[in-house]
Design an enzyme around this catalytic site. Structure first.
Site, PDB file in Angstrom:
ATOM      1  N   ASP A 113       0.902  -1.184  -0.057  1.00  0.00           N
ATOM      2  CA  ASP A 113      -0.077   0.091   0.083  1.00  0.00           C
ATOM      3  C   ASP A 113       1.029   1.285  -0.032  1.00  0.00           C
ATOM      4  O   ASP A 113       1.489   1.589  -1.080  1.00  0.00           O
ATOM      5  CB  ASP A 113      -0.902  -0.098   1.378  1.00  0.00           C
ATOM      6  CG  ASP A 113      -1.863   0.834   1.322  1.00  0.00           C
ATOM      7  OD1 ASP A 113      -2.688   1.145   0.277  1.00  0.00           O
ATOM      8  OD2 ASP A 113      -2.150   1.512   2.497  1.00  0.00           O
ATOM      9  N   PHE A 162     -10.494   0.261  -0.375  1.00  0.00           N
ATOM     10  CA  PHE A 162     -10.321  -0.847   0.682  1.00  0.00           C
ATOM     11  C   PHE A 162     -11.004  -2.326   0.268  1.00  0.00           C
ATOM     12  O   PHE A 162     -11.999  -2.251  -0.106  1.00  0.00           O
ATOM     13  CB  PHE A 162     -10.777  -0.433   2.021  1.00  0.00           C
ATOM     14  CG  PHE A 162     -10.446  -1.367   3.207  1.00  0.00           C
ATOM     15  CD1 PHE A 162      -9.296  -0.973   3.922  1.00  0.00           C
ATOM     16  CD2 PHE A 162     -10.989  -2.560   3.665  1.00  0.00           C
ATOM     17  CE1 PHE A 162      -8.682  -1.893   4.973  1.00  0.00           C
ATOM     18  CE2 PHE A 162     -10.622  -2.998   4.685  1.00  0.00           C
ATOM     19  CZ  PHE A 162      -9.360  -2.737   5.088  1.00  0.00           C
ATOM     20  N   ARG A 175     -10.902 -12.766   5.791  1.00  0.00           N
ATOM     21  CA  ARG A 175      -9.801 -13.194   4.968  1.00  0.00           C
ATOM     22  C   ARG A 175      -9.901 -14.652   4.441  1.00  0.00           C
ATOM     23  O   ARG A 175      -9.095 -15.186   3.470  1.00  0.00           O
ATOM     24  CB  ARG A 175      -8.820 -13.639   6.337  1.00  0.00           C
ATOM     25  CG  ARG A 175      -8.150 -12.501   7.039  1.00  0.00           C
ATOM     26  CD  ARG A 175      -6.854 -12.859   8.010  1.00  0.00           C
ATOM     27  NE  ARG A 175      -6.620 -12.098   8.940  1.00  0.00           N
ATOM     28  CZ  ARG A 175      -5.987 -10.945   8.982  1.00  0.00           C
ATOM     29  NH1 ARG A 175      -5.437 -10.869   7.850  1.00  0.00           N
ATOM     30  NH2 ARG A 175      -5.722 -10.143   9.881  1.00  0.00           N
TER      31      ARG A 175
HETATM   32  P1  IMP Z   1       1.866  -0.284   3.983  1.00  0.00           P
HETATM   33  O1  IMP Z   1       2.216  -0.872   2.511  1.00  0.00           O
HETATM   34  O2  IMP Z   1       2.717   0.087   4.894  1.00  0.00           O
HETATM   35  O3  IMP Z   1       0.852   0.664   3.869  1.00  0.00           O
HETATM   36  O4  IMP Z   1       1.040  -1.656   4.671  1.00  0.00           O
HETATM   37  C1  IMP Z   1       0.285  -2.679   3.864  1.00  0.00           C
HETATM   38  C2  IMP Z   1      -0.736  -3.370   5.039  1.00  0.00           C
HETATM   39  O5  IMP Z   1      -1.799  -2.558   5.060  1.00  0.00           O
HETATM   40  C3  IMP Z   1      -1.103  -4.507   4.182  1.00  0.00           C
HETATM   41  O6  IMP Z   1      -0.055  -5.506   4.659  1.00  0.00           O
HETATM   42  C4  IMP Z   1      -2.550  -4.738   5.006  1.00  0.00           C
HETATM   43  O7  IMP Z   1      -2.222  -5.415   6.358  1.00  0.00           O
HETATM   44  C5  IMP Z   1      -2.931  -3.304   5.065  1.00  0.00           C
HETATM   45  N1  IMP Z   1      -3.829  -2.902   3.870  1.00  0.00           N
HETATM   46  C6  IMP Z   1      -3.544  -2.042   2.720  1.00  0.00           C
HETATM   47  N2  IMP Z   1      -4.515  -1.943   2.101  1.00  0.00           N
HETATM   48  C7  IMP Z   1      -5.694  -2.949   2.496  1.00  0.00           C
HETATM   49  C8  IMP Z   1      -6.852  -3.326   2.037  1.00  0.00           C
HETATM   50  O8  IMP Z   1      -7.345  -2.782   0.896  1.00  0.00           O
HETATM   51  N3  IMP Z   1      -7.305  -4.115   2.442  1.00  0.00           N
HETATM   52  C9  IMP Z   1      -7.101  -4.749   3.919  1.00  0.00           C
HETATM   53  N4  IMP Z   1      -5.876  -4.444   4.444  1.00  0.00           N
HETATM   54  C10 IMP Z   1      -5.238  -3.486   3.630  1.00  0.00           C
HETATM   55 MG    MG Z   2      -4.908  -5.848   7.808  1.00  0.00          MG
END
Ligand code: IMP
Ligand code: MG
Length: 199
Positions: A113, A162, A175
Site C-alpha cells: 500500500d 479498501f 480473510r
Molecule cells: P503499507 O504498505 O505499509 O501501507 O501497509 C500495507 C498493509 O496494510 C497490508 O499488509 C495490509 O495489512 C494493510 N492493507 C492495505 N490496504 C488494504 C486493503 O485494501 N484491505 C485490507 N488491508 C489492507
Molecule cells: Mg490488515
C-alpha cells in the site's frame, strides 16, 4: 481443489459490492508467478519470508506453485500507532527463525500500500546480508505509494480502495474469501481509514 463460490459465503459476500479478482483469476496468476520464481531461483534454494497474517493464503498457494526446493518462514509485527507508522517504524513481534546471510530471500506480501511497512522490514533484512533480496506481492496499490520500492513479482494492481478477501481483512473478517472484492459502502467505517491494522 476448488473453493466454494461467492454465493456460498452468504453473510460475508452480502457485504461485497464488487468482485475485483475471482478465485480463478487469482489462482491462474499465482501459478504463473510460481513458474517464474521456479525458473529464476533454480539451484538457489530460495527462502520465502512473509509477514503474518494477511499473507498466509497467498504464501500457501505460491509455495505449492513453486516446483524447486524452497523454504518458508514468517514474521509477525505488532500493532502500531498511526504516528509510528508515519515514521515507518515497525515492531517485530516474531522474527524469522534462521539467519539469512548468504541466502536468496524472496519477501512475499499480500498487498503493498504506502510501502512504509515493507520498506522498514526490507531494511532490517538487508542488514543481515542475504545473497539476494527481492519482493513478490499478490496485490499492489501503486497510487498509494509513499516510498519507492522495487517489486520483482506482482499479481495484480488494485485501485485506491479498501478491499478484502484472499487473506486481506476488515476487522479480522473476510480473510477466508477465495476472491478479492470491495466492501459495500456502509460496512466500512470512514474512521477505520485512519486507523492502522496490523497484518
Ligand atoms: P503499507 O504498505 O505499509 O501501507 O501497509 C500495507 C498493509 O496494510 C497490508 O499488509 C495490509 O495489512 C494493510 N492493507 C492495505 N490496504 C488494504 C486493503 O485494501 N484491505 C485490507 N488491508 C489492507
Ligand atoms: Mg490488515
Amino acid at each position: 481443489m476448488t473453493f466454494p463460490g461467492p454465493e456460498a459465503f452468504g453473510e460475508l459476500a452480502a457485504n461485497i459490492s464488487e468482485i475485483l479478482y475471482t478465485e480463478g483469476q487469482i489462482q491462474q496468476r499465482v501459478l504463473e508467478i510460481g513458474a517464474t520464481v521456479s525458473r529464476d531461483y533454480e539451484g538457489r534454494r530460495p527462502l520465502l519470508v512473509g509477514v503474518l497474517k494477511g499473507v498466509f493464503p497467498f504464501m500457501a498457494d505460491l509455495m505449492r506453485s513453486i516446483t524447486i526446493p524452497a523454504e518458508v518462514d514468517f514474521m509477525a509485527i505488532a500493532s502500531y500507532s498511526p504516528e509510528e507508522r508515519r515514521r515507518g517504524v515497525v515492531r517485530l513481534q516474531k522474527d524469522i527463525e534462521q539467519p539469512i546471510d548468504g541466502r536468496h530471500v524472496l519477501f512475499v506480501e499480500d498487498v503493498v500500500d504506502t510501502g512504509l511497512t515493507l520498506h522498514y522490514i526490507l531494511d532490517q533484512l538487508k542488514s543481515r546480508n542475504p545473497a539476494s533480496l527481492h519482493v513478490c506481492t499478490m496485490f499492489d496499490k501503486p497510487s498509494r505509494r509513499l516510498i519507492r520500492l522495487p517489486i520483482r513479482y506482482k499479481g495484480f494492481d488494485l485501485p485506491d480502495r479498501f478491499v478484502v478477501g484472499y487473506g486481506l481483512d476488515y476487522r479480522e473478517l473476510y480473510r477466508n474469501l477465495p476472491f478479492v472484492g470491495m466492501l459495500r459502502a456502509g460496512v466500512f467505517r470512514p474512521e477505520d481509514a485512519k486507523k492502522e491494522s496490523p497484518k
